[in-house]
Each structure stands twice: as C-alpha cells, then as structure tokens.
Design an enzyme around this catalytic site. Structure first.
Site, PDB file in Angstrom:
ATOM      1  N   ARG A  52       0.856  -1.153   0.022  1.00 14.29           N
ATOM      2  CA  ARG A  52      -0.156  -0.019   0.005  1.00 14.29           C
ATOM      3  C   ARG A  52       0.730   1.220  -0.061  1.00 14.29           C
ATOM      4  O   ARG A  52       1.878   1.283   0.796  1.00 14.29           O
ATOM      5  CB  ARG A  52      -0.896   0.097   1.296  1.00 14.29           C
ATOM      6  CG  ARG A  52      -1.914  -0.982   1.502  1.00 14.29           C
ATOM      7  CD  ARG A  52      -3.028  -0.284   2.203  1.00 14.29           C
ATOM      8  NE  ARG A  52      -2.494  -0.222   3.599  1.00 14.29           N
ATOM      9  CZ  ARG A  52      -3.424   0.262   4.778  1.00 14.29           C
ATOM     10  NH1 ARG A  52      -4.749   0.504   4.386  1.00 14.29           N
ATOM     11  NH2 ARG A  52      -2.851   0.536   5.837  1.00 14.29           N
TER      12      ARG A  52
ATOM     13  N   THR B 280      -1.390   7.378  -0.257  1.00 10.43           N
ATOM     14  CA  THR B 280      -2.704   7.412  -1.066  1.00 10.43           C
ATOM     15  C   THR B 280      -3.496   5.957  -0.547  1.00 10.43           C
ATOM     16  O   THR B 280      -4.658   5.791  -0.974  1.00 10.43           O
ATOM     17  CB  THR B 280      -2.513   7.249  -2.534  1.00 10.43           C
ATOM     18  OG1 THR B 280      -1.813   6.034  -2.643  1.00 10.43           O
ATOM     19  CG2 THR B 280      -1.612   8.463  -3.155  1.00 10.43           C
TER      20      THR B 280
HETATM   21  C1  PRP Z   1      -1.105  -5.169   4.181  1.00  5.90           C
HETATM   22  C2  PRP Z   1      -2.044  -6.387   4.120  1.00  5.90           C
HETATM   23  C3  PRP Z   1      -2.841  -6.233   2.690  1.00  5.90           C
HETATM   24  C4  PRP Z   1      -3.040  -4.587   2.973  1.00  5.90           C
HETATM   25  C5  PRP Z   1      -4.341  -4.280   3.317  1.00  5.90           C
HETATM   26  O1  PRP Z   1      -0.381  -5.018   3.267  1.00  5.90           O
HETATM   27  O2  PRP Z   1      -1.211  -7.606   4.038  1.00  5.90           O
HETATM   28  O3  PRP Z   1      -2.088  -6.559   1.678  1.00  5.90           O
HETATM   29  O4  PRP Z   1      -2.048  -3.921   3.490  1.00  5.90           O
HETATM   30  O5  PRP Z   1      -4.746  -2.905   3.150  1.00  5.90           O
HETATM   31  P1  PRP Z   1      -5.773  -2.372   1.917  1.00  5.90           P
HETATM   32  O6  PRP Z   1      -6.849  -3.528   2.333  1.00  5.90           O
HETATM   33  O7  PRP Z   1      -6.121  -1.094   2.216  1.00  5.90           O
HETATM   34  O8  PRP Z   1      -5.163  -2.581   0.764  1.00  5.90           O
HETATM   35  P2  PRP Z   1       0.913  -3.986   3.218  1.00  5.90           P
HETATM   36  O9  PRP Z   1       0.629  -3.029   2.215  1.00  5.90           O
HETATM   37  O10 PRP Z   1       1.349  -3.339   4.612  1.00  5.90           O
HETATM   38  O11 PRP Z   1       2.034  -4.780   2.618  1.00  5.90           O
HETATM   39  P3  PRP Z   1       3.032  -5.846   3.486  1.00  5.90           P
HETATM   40  O12 PRP Z   1       2.283  -7.032   3.617  1.00  5.90           O
HETATM   41  O13 PRP Z   1       4.228  -6.116   2.229  1.00  5.90           O
HETATM   42  O14 PRP Z   1       3.447  -5.341   4.903  1.00  5.90           O
HETATM   43  N1  URA Z   2      -2.569  -3.621   6.743  1.00  3.72           N
HETATM   44  C1  URA Z   2      -2.173  -4.207   7.859  1.00  3.72           C
HETATM   45  O1  URA Z   2      -1.323  -5.028   7.931  1.00  3.72           O
HETATM   46  N2  URA Z   2      -3.118  -3.780   8.911  1.00  3.72           N
HETATM   47  C2  URA Z   2      -4.159  -2.829   8.919  1.00  3.72           C
HETATM   48  O2  URA Z   2      -4.596  -2.629   9.835  1.00  3.72           O
HETATM   49  C3  URA Z   2      -4.194  -2.297   7.554  1.00  3.72           C
HETATM   50  C4  URA Z   2      -3.531  -2.889   6.651  1.00  3.72           C
END
Ligand code: PRP
Ligand code: URA
Length: 213
Positions: A108, A112
C-alpha cells in the site's frame, strides 16, 4: 443486513476466535504470531472449502464394496498476497497439499493507500482452477481487489477471498468491485483510522510476521 454483506461469511468457530484474540494481542511475539496465523489459516481453509462439490466413486474396504465420496470439479490454487498473505499459505496447504500456489506482490502506498504492484507469478493453468486469494488484512480493500483483478485477468472465474480481520470499508469496496467473490473472515472490526489501519485490528500484519518493525 447491508447489501455488501451478502457474500461475507464470518467464521465464528470458538477455536478461530480464541486464536484470533492472541493474534491481535500486542504482546504476542513474532514466533507465536506466525504459529497462530498458520493454525488460523488451516481452520479457515476448512470453512472456505465447505461447499466444494463431491462425487461418488466405488471403493472396496477390507469388509465390502461400497460407494463413497471424493472431491470433484476443478483443482484448487492458493494465491497469497505478499507479504502478509505468505503467512497463511502453509496453513491452507496443510488441508489442500496438492494445491498450486501463485504469488502476487502488492504494497500500500503509505499516502494514497492505493495498492502498488511489484510481483506476479501465477500457475500457468490458473484459468482452469478455483483460486483462494489469501491475505490476513482487508482494510480499504484495495490490495485484495487488485489481487483478485489480476487472478481474473489470468482467466480464473471462481475465486474466494480468505482473510482474518476485515474493515466494513474494505468489505463494501470489495463487494462493489467483485460482487461474485465470496469473502471469508474471522472478524469484522469497527473502522479504519486516519492511516488506513483497522481498528482495533492487529497492527501491521507483515511487520508482525517478519519482525520488520
Ligand atoms: C497489508 C495487508 C494487505 C493490505 C491491506 O499489506 O497485508 O495486503 O495491507 O490493506 P488494504 O485493504 O487497504 O489494501 P501492506 O501494504 O502493509 O504490505 P506488506 O504485507 O508487504 O507489509
Ligand atoms: N494492513 C495491515 O497490515 N494492517 C492494517 O490494519 C491495515 C492494513
């Protein structure tokens, strides 16, 4: 019931709820977090696969010939969304050891909150499989929606989403973009905070699995 809840199954099994409580706890360290996530994924996979079709075959037990049921229909695949989804794949494979595994890398954007894609490797026969997309967190829904879009683009028509903690905002957004995709979650939390984190949630799942914070 809100219309976006039509496709949502909340898995209320006591073992799931018990383990989820310790997953949420800030005092749970990396080792236990990983173990709980794997156990929860196995339990969730049991529910996610509840409606798989069966067919009868003839077998012979040591005592008599009989008809008995086996899985029918398309083969299965699992698609963890990196990084946090990786923590769920092994738990699902405990129940479905022959499943093929695809990987989709998304993170993410911290400002944004939009998903940014950095990796994709799916089984070549994705179009002819039923795929289970796994990611523990459904916050805005952006990452899951993009992951599902990519799996659909590869030709797959039967997709289930398995998560653990979902925000109402994410459930709604996902239903709007992919109304055909059933969602399985262990909990629906209150809301998202100003940084897009689920409240009360469990924090940053990727950081907690990999110890990166
Ligand atoms: C986290 C989680 C999801 C996403 C959820 O990943 O594992 O993929 O956020 O958020 P959303 O519903 O708002 O898209 P993150 O972007 O933190 O990446 P990571 O798993 O590599 O830490
Ligand atoms: N991604 C995470 O890992 N935790 C949250 O609460 C939201 C997005």
């Amino acid at each position: 019931m809100e219309s976006y809840m039509q496709n949502v199954t909340v898995v209320n099994h006591p073992l799931v709820q018990h383990k989820l409580t310790f997953l949420r706890d800030r005092n749970t360290g990396t080792k236990d977090f990983r173990a709980l996530l794997k156990e929860l994924s196995t339990l969730m996979a049991y529910e996610v696969t509840r409606d798989l079709p069966l067919e009868e075959i003839e077998i012979e037990t040591p005592v008599a010939k009989t008809k008995s049921r086996v899985l029918a229909g398309r083969k299965l695949g699992i698609v963890p969304i990196l990084r946090a989804g990786l923590g769920m794949a092994d738990g699902v494979l405990e129940l479905i050891p022959a499943a093929k595994v695809g990987h989709i890398g998304l993170y993410r954007d911290p400002v944004t909150l939009a998903p940014v894609s950095y990796y994709c490797k799916l089984p070549t026969d994705t179009a002819s499989r039923d795929m289970i997309v796994v990611d523990p967190m459904l916050a805005t829904g952006g990452s899951a929606a993009e992951g599902i879009r990519i799996v659909k683009e590869a030709g797959c028509r039967t997709i289930r989403l398995m998560c653990l903690v979902a925000a109402p905002e994410g459930l709604k957004a996902l239903h709007e973009q992919h109304p055909d995709v059933p969602i399985f979650t262990a909990a629906i939390d209150s809301h998202l905070n100003e940084h897009g984190y689920i409240v009360p949630g469990l924090g940053d799942a990727g950081d907690r699995i990999f110890g990166t914070k």
